[in-house]
Scaffold this motif. Structure first.
Motif, PDB file in Angstrom:
ATOM      1  N   VAL A 107       0.852  -1.391   0.019  1.00  0.00           N
ATOM      2  CA  VAL A 107      -0.084  -0.011  -0.008  1.00  0.00           C
ATOM      3  C   VAL A 107       0.833   1.249   0.064  1.00  0.00           C
ATOM      4  N   ASP A 108       0.845   2.318  -0.948  1.00  0.00           N
ATOM      5  CA  ASP A 108       1.456   3.418  -1.116  1.00  0.00           C
ATOM      6  C   ASP A 108       0.722   4.343  -0.010  1.00  0.00           C
ATOM      7  N   VAL A 109       1.323   5.013   0.825  1.00  0.00           N
ATOM      8  CA  VAL A 109       1.045   5.886   1.792  1.00  0.00           C
ATOM      9  C   VAL A 109       2.028   6.977   1.657  1.00  0.00           C
ATOM     10  N   ALA A 110       1.599   8.268   2.060  1.00  0.00           N
ATOM     11  CA  ALA A 110       2.466   9.468   2.173  1.00  0.00           C
ATOM     12  C   ALA A 110       2.319  10.236   3.484  1.00  0.00           C
TER      13      ALA A 110
ATOM     14  N   ILE B 142       6.122   3.930   1.884  1.00  0.00           N
ATOM     15  CA  ILE B 142       6.047   5.196   2.080  1.00  0.00           C
ATOM     16  C   ILE B 142       6.614   6.301   1.050  1.00  0.00           C
ATOM     17  N   VAL B 143       5.810   7.231   0.531  1.00  0.00           N
ATOM     18  CA  VAL B 143       6.313   7.821  -0.725  1.00  0.00           C
ATOM     19  C   VAL B 143       6.502   9.316  -0.185  1.00  0.00           C
ATOM     20  N   ASN B 144       7.857   9.667  -0.883  1.00  0.00           N
ATOM     21  CA  ASN B 144       8.131  11.133  -0.495  1.00  0.00           C
ATOM     22  C   ASN B 144       7.954  11.895  -2.059  1.00  0.00           C
ATOM     23  N   LYS B 145       7.133  12.772  -1.790  1.00  0.00           N
ATOM     24  CA  LYS B 145       6.988  13.632  -2.774  1.00  0.00           C
ATOM     25  C   LYS B 145       6.299  15.110  -2.388  1.00  0.00           C
ATOM     26  N   PRO B 146       6.349  16.195  -3.437  1.00  0.00           N
ATOM     27  CA  PRO B 146       5.940  17.466  -2.734  1.00  0.00           C
ATOM     28  C   PRO B 146       4.584  17.397  -2.331  1.00  0.00           C
ATOM     29  N   ASP B 147       4.098  18.263  -1.582  1.00  0.00           N
ATOM     30  CA  ASP B 147       2.385  18.196  -1.358  1.00  0.00           C
ATOM     31  C   ASP B 147       1.711  18.405  -2.175  1.00  0.00           C
ATOM     32  N   SER B 148       1.986  19.262  -3.573  1.00  0.00           N
ATOM     33  CA  SER B 148       1.143  19.125  -4.698  1.00  0.00           C
ATOM     34  C   SER B 148       0.875  18.026  -5.391  1.00  0.00           C
ATOM     35  N   GLU B 149       1.927  17.151  -5.624  1.00  0.00           N
ATOM     36  CA  GLU B 149       1.707  15.739  -6.215  1.00  0.00           C
ATOM     37  C   GLU B 149       1.002  15.054  -5.109  1.00  0.00           C
TER      38      GLU B 149
ATOM     39  N   LEU C 219      -2.768   9.588   3.431  1.00  0.00           N
ATOM     40  CA  LEU C 219      -1.881  10.737   3.967  1.00  0.00           C
ATOM     41  C   LEU C 219      -1.909  10.547   5.492  1.00  0.00           C
ATOM     42  N   ILE C 220      -0.775  10.263   6.192  1.00  0.00           N
ATOM     43  CA  ILE C 220      -0.673  10.165   7.557  1.00  0.00           C
ATOM     44  C   ILE C 220      -0.020  11.301   8.089  1.00  0.00           C
ATOM     45  N   ASP C 221      -0.614  11.836   8.991  1.00  0.00           N
ATOM     46  CA  ASP C 221      -0.023  12.799  10.073  1.00  0.00           C
ATOM     47  C   ASP C 221       0.024  12.778  11.580  1.00  0.00           C
ATOM     48  N   ILE C 222       1.447  12.509  12.008  1.00  0.00           N
ATOM     49  CA  ILE C 222       1.573  12.284  13.375  1.00  0.00           C
ATOM     50  C   ILE C 222       1.951  13.453  14.032  1.00  0.00           C
ATOM     51  N   GLU C 223       1.187  13.841  15.314  1.00  0.00           N
ATOM     52  CA  GLU C 223       1.610  15.086  15.897  1.00  0.00           C
ATOM     53  C   GLU C 223       1.486  14.505  17.349  1.00  0.00           C
ATOM     54  N   LYS C 224       2.485  15.120  17.970  1.00  0.00           N
ATOM     55  CA  LYS C 224       2.883  14.964  19.463  1.00  0.00           C
ATOM     56  C   LYS C 224       2.039  15.975  20.167  1.00  0.00           C
ATOM     57  N   LYS C 225       1.282  15.423  21.242  1.00  0.00           N
ATOM     58  CA  LYS C 225       0.598  16.308  22.060  1.00  0.00           C
ATOM     59  C   LYS C 225       1.439  16.953  22.997  1.00  0.00           C
ATOM     60  N   PRO C 226       1.544  18.611  23.059  1.00  0.00           N
ATOM     61  CA  PRO C 226       2.288  19.213  23.845  1.00  0.00           C
ATOM     62  C   PRO C 226       2.147  18.640  25.344  1.00  0.00           C
ATOM     63  N   GLY C 227       3.241  18.648  25.941  1.00  0.00           N
ATOM     64  CA  GLY C 227       3.460  18.246  27.164  1.00  0.00           C
ATOM     65  C   GLY C 227       2.913  17.000  27.724  1.00  0.00           C
ATOM     66  N   ASP C 228       2.893  16.010  26.718  1.00  0.00           N
ATOM     67  CA  ASP C 228       2.307  14.442  27.072  1.00  0.00           C
ATOM     68  C   ASP C 228       3.087  13.693  25.976  1.00  0.00           C
ATOM     69  N   SER C 229       2.971  12.271  26.604  1.00  0.00           N
ATOM     70  CA  SER C 229       3.596  11.209  25.654  1.00  0.00           C
ATOM     71  C   SER C 229       2.754  10.816  24.756  1.00  0.00           C
ATOM     72  N   LEU C 230       1.483  11.237  24.653  1.00  0.00           N
ATOM     73  CA  LEU C 230       0.382  10.822  23.567  1.00  0.00           C
ATOM     74  C   LEU C 230       0.740  11.466  22.271  1.00  0.00           C
ATOM     75  N   TYR C 231       0.437  10.706  21.029  1.00  0.00           N
ATOM     76  CA  TYR C 231       0.288  11.273  19.746  1.00  0.00           C
ATOM     77  C   TYR C 231      -1.064  11.121  19.257  1.00  0.00           C
ATOM     78  N   THR C 232      -1.236  12.218  18.417  1.00  0.00           N
ATOM     79  CA  THR C 232      -2.615  12.341  17.648  1.00  0.00           C
ATOM     80  C   THR C 232      -1.946  11.997  16.194  1.00  0.00           C
ATOM     81  N   ILE C 233      -2.995  10.676  15.543  1.00  0.00           N
ATOM     82  CA  ILE C 233      -2.588  10.474  13.963  1.00  0.00           C
ATOM     83  C   ILE C 233      -3.824  10.773  13.402  1.00  0.00           C
ATOM     84  N   GLN C 234      -3.628  11.610  12.332  1.00  0.00           N
ATOM     85  CA  GLN C 234      -4.691  11.792  11.460  1.00  0.00           C
ATOM     86  C   GLN C 234      -4.385  11.078  10.026  1.00  0.00           C
TER      87      GLN C 234
END
Length: 129
Positions: free
Chosen positions: A54-57, A80-87, A100-115
């Protein structure tokens, strides 16, 4: 002398007669045994056993230092594909990239938000993390 009816003996007699009839005809042996084996071997070699891929970015804002990202890199089914945002957005809209996967760390916590963002072109499942 009276014999008791036995289901196993009756089943064995029917199976034996059926096998005798099948092995008497060479074409029947070929189409019941040989032909399916040929199909199994041919389609087994065509598939080459590589499994799915599966191709993901990853989003440009994704936290690539996280343990979750490192684990995703080791999954063989993900490419995991590395391309510019427009592509990436064009490929996502066309169905060339599954998500499209976005991993964000919650400030001041060890938890992550995955979108996870996907398009209707790939008919995504309902994914909740």
């Amino acid at each position: 002398m009276e014999h008791k009816y036995n289901q196993f003996t009756a089943m064995f007699a029917i199976a034996k007669a059926s096998l005798k009839a099948t092995f008497r005809s060479p074409s029947s042996v070929f189409f019941s045994l040989g032909f399916p084996l040929v199909f199994i071997f041919v389609f087994g070699f065509v598939g080459s056993g590589s499994g799915i891929s599966v191709d993901v970015a990853m989003a440009k804002t994704a936290d690539t230092t996280s343990t979750f990202y490192k684990v995703l890199q080791q999954v063989h089914a993900l490419h995991i594909v590395n391309k510019p945002d427009s592509e990436i957005h064009t490929d996502l809209r066309n169905g060339d990239i599954t998500a499209l996967i976005d991993i964000e760390k919650k400030p001041g916590d060890s938890l992550y938000t995955i979108q996870l963002t996907s398009s209707n072109a790939v008919n995504p499942q309902n994914v909740q993390i």
